[in-house]
Scaffold this motif. Structure first.
Motif, PDB file in Angstrom:
ATOM      1  N   ASN A   1       0.794  -1.232   0.000  1.00 20.55           N
ATOM      2  CA  ASN A   1       0.000   0.000   0.000  1.00 20.55           C
ATOM      3  C   ASN A   1       0.827   1.284   0.000  1.00 20.55           C
ATOM      4  O   ASN A   1       0.336   2.345   0.350  1.00 20.55           O
ATOM      5  CB  ASN A   1      -0.981   0.041   1.182  1.00 20.55           C
ATOM      6  CG  ASN A   1      -1.923  -1.133   1.139  1.00 20.55           C
ATOM      7  OD1 ASN A   1      -2.387  -1.517   0.066  1.00 20.55           O
ATOM      8  ND2 ASN A   1      -2.185  -1.729   2.292  1.00 20.55           N
ATOM      9  N   GLN A   2       2.115   1.186  -0.329  1.00 19.01           N
ATOM     10  CA  GLN A   2       2.958   2.381  -0.404  1.00 19.01           C
ATOM     11  C   GLN A   2       3.314   2.639  -1.864  1.00 19.01           C
ATOM     12  O   GLN A   2       3.482   1.708  -2.636  1.00 19.01           O
ATOM     13  CB  GLN A   2       4.264   2.172   0.368  1.00 19.01           C
ATOM     14  CG  GLN A   2       4.092   1.782   1.813  1.00 19.01           C
ATOM     15  CD  GLN A   2       3.716   2.963   2.705  1.00 19.01           C
ATOM     16  OE1 GLN A   2       3.485   4.075   2.219  1.00 19.01           O
ATOM     17  NE2 GLN A   2       3.636   2.723   3.995  1.00 19.01           N
ATOM     18  N   LYS A   3       3.430   3.943  -2.179  1.00 16.88           N
ATOM     19  CA  LYS A   3       3.778   4.297  -3.558  1.00 16.88           C
ATOM     20  C   LYS A   3       5.270   4.611  -3.673  1.00 16.88           C
ATOM     21  O   LYS A   3       5.813   5.359  -2.865  1.00 16.88           O
ATOM     22  CB  LYS A   3       2.947   5.512  -3.986  1.00 16.88           C
ATOM     23  CG  LYS A   3       3.197   5.912  -5.409  1.00 16.88           C
ATOM     24  CD  LYS A   3       2.068   6.768  -5.985  1.00 16.88           C
ATOM     25  CE  LYS A   3       1.867   8.080  -5.307  1.00 16.88           C
ATOM     26  NZ  LYS A   3       0.945   8.977  -5.986  1.00 16.88           N
ATOM     27  N   VAL A   4       5.900   4.016  -4.684  1.00 18.89           N
ATOM     28  CA  VAL A   4       7.326   4.273  -4.946  1.00 18.89           C
ATOM     29  C   VAL A   4       7.452   4.957  -6.300  1.00 18.89           C
ATOM     30  O   VAL A   4       6.848   4.524  -7.287  1.00 18.89           O
ATOM     31  CB  VAL A   4       8.125   2.950  -4.956  1.00 18.89           C
ATOM     32  CG1 VAL A   4       9.576   3.197  -5.394  1.00 18.89           C
ATOM     33  CG2 VAL A   4       8.107   2.289  -3.577  1.00 18.89           C
ATOM     34  N   ILE A   5       8.249   6.034  -6.343  1.00 18.33           N
ATOM     35  CA  ILE A   5       8.538   6.717  -7.617  1.00 18.33           C
ATOM     36  C   ILE A   5       9.925   6.284  -8.067  1.00 18.33           C
ATOM     37  O   ILE A   5      10.894   6.428  -7.305  1.00 18.33           O
ATOM     38  CB  ILE A   5       8.547   8.257  -7.450  1.00 18.33           C
ATOM     39  CG1 ILE A   5       7.298   8.754  -6.725  1.00 18.33           C
ATOM     40  CG2 ILE A   5       8.735   8.955  -8.796  1.00 18.33           C
ATOM     41  CD1 ILE A   5       6.017   8.582  -7.465  1.00 18.33           C
ATOM     42  N   LEU A   6      10.002   5.772  -9.264  1.00 17.79           N
ATOM     43  CA  LEU A   6      11.297   5.323  -9.801  1.00 17.79           C
ATOM     44  C   LEU A   6      11.661   6.199 -10.992  1.00 17.79           C
ATOM     45  O   LEU A   6      10.999   6.138 -12.036  1.00 17.79           O
ATOM     46  CB  LEU A   6      11.187   3.858 -10.251  1.00 17.79           C
ATOM     47  CG  LEU A   6      12.414   3.279 -10.955  1.00 17.79           C
ATOM     48  CD1 LEU A   6      13.593   3.154  -9.986  1.00 17.79           C
ATOM     49  CD2 LEU A   6      12.088   1.899 -11.547  1.00 17.79           C
TER      50      LEU A   6
END
Ligand code: NAP
Length: 304
Positions: free
Chosen positions: A145-150
């Motif tokens: 449920n966490q958002k990661v920006i790559l």
């Protein structure tokens, strides 16, 4: 060098800056393995790669830019995770039942990135004493449920994107060349069909909206290093970021990149590229020597 000493090599081009020989040779000394293993550099041109790999005139390989993808077709087998990531940074020579030497490819970059993220997100050290510790970390799905920006969709981006999806994250891939972000998205979607994955161009209008509420921001582009040292993939005001978010830069020269300076101003927790370098070496060392070494030794190797 005693005749029984096995030669482990890093292959790539350029290799002048590589810290791998320093790291591995230091840990061989610490574990008194220096008569069993020696670690050196072997710079190769693209046209030399096939002949060199097929010669098998080495024990194991560490593989870096620009060969991590190209080497796959030259190996006898590839471990399932390296196959999924489509990149190999470690090659192990092993014998089959008939006593023939086979070359098997692995990837340790994804874990190299994932362990420091785990430590920063959970605010605790990863005590790595056995493979079970690693299995437990992966099973914990600590980015659910966490958002990661790559930022970036090259070789490092592939490994890091794969890693965060393994532990449950949603992923936004931001790249200068949109088609490469979309290709990475479609490859990862096949592996993680239920995951939320978005691909977007760096110049996209809606970027700030997408970046808001992200737990982890990763720079896997070359921006920030050497002649690009005054650049960052991020061009947003500091108040766009979640308090307590994590900024991770794969670049380690310089140690505090422009991207990490932006994170610092935003009050984020920071991970520099050396942490990834150290952790990928920890897992690589284990594969190459079949020995287990304390993570502290790898850090000590960089005390210069
Ligand atoms: P790569 O496969 O060549 O990918 C480079 C990425 O950077 C691509 O996404 C590319 O975008 C982007 N990029 C390059 N120049 C750019 C520019 N001027 N403006 C915007 N984007 C640009 O390289 P890689 O193997 O993924 O390595 C990327 C970085 O990670 C390097 O700095 C490398 O040193 C570092 N790294 C560190 C570790 C570690 O252990 N710390 C391990 C591996 C890699 P396009 O697709 O648009 O070209």
């Amino acid at each position: 060098m005693p005749s029984k000493t096995k030669l482990n090599l890093i292959i790539g081009n350029p290799l002048e800056q590589s810290l791998s020989p320093q790291i591995h040779n230091f840990v061989y000394q610490k574990l008194e393995l220096q008569d069993r293993f020696k670690f050196s550099k072997k710079s190769l041109e693209a046209q030399e790669l096939e002949g060199f790999v097929k010669s098998k005139k080495f024990e194991n390989l560490t593989v870096t830019i620009p060969f991590k993808e190209k080497i796959i077709s030259l190996l006898d087998a590839v471990d399932s995770r390296a196959k999924k990531i489509q990149a190999v940074n470690t090659v192990i020579k092993q014998k089959n039942q008939q006593g023939k030497d086979l070359l098997v490819g692995y990837n340790t970059d994804w874990l190299g990135g994932l362990i420091p993220i785990y430590e920063k997100v959970l605010n605790k050290k990863f005590n790595y004493n056995s493979n079970q510790d690693l299995e437990n970390l992966l099973a914990s799905k600590f980015l659910e449920n966490q958002k990661v920006i790559l930022f970036g969709a090259g070789g490092a981006g592939r490994a890091l994107g794969y890693g965060v999806l393994e532990v449950g994250a949603g992923l936004v891939i931001v790249n200068r060349t949109l088609s490469k972000a979309e290709k990475l998205k479609s490859d990862l979607k096949k592996l993680f069909p239920d995951a939320k994955i978005t691909a977007v161009a760096s110049a996209s209008q809606g970027l700030s909206r997408l970046i808001k509420d992200s737990k982890v921001l990763i720079n896997s582009t070359s921006l920030g290093m050497l002649d690009l040292k005054h650049k960052s993939p991020l061009n947003l005001p500091e108040d766009c970021f979640l308090a307590g978010s994590v900024f991770f830069d794969a670049v380690y020269k310089p140690l505090k990149t422009k991207f990490l300076q932006q994170g610092e101003k935003a009050g984020a927790k920071l991970i520099n590229g050396l942490e990834m370098l150290v952790w990928q070496a920890v897992f690589q060392f284990q594969l190459q020597t079949k020995e287990f070494a304390k993570v502290d030794y790898f850090w000590q190797s960089l005390d210069f």
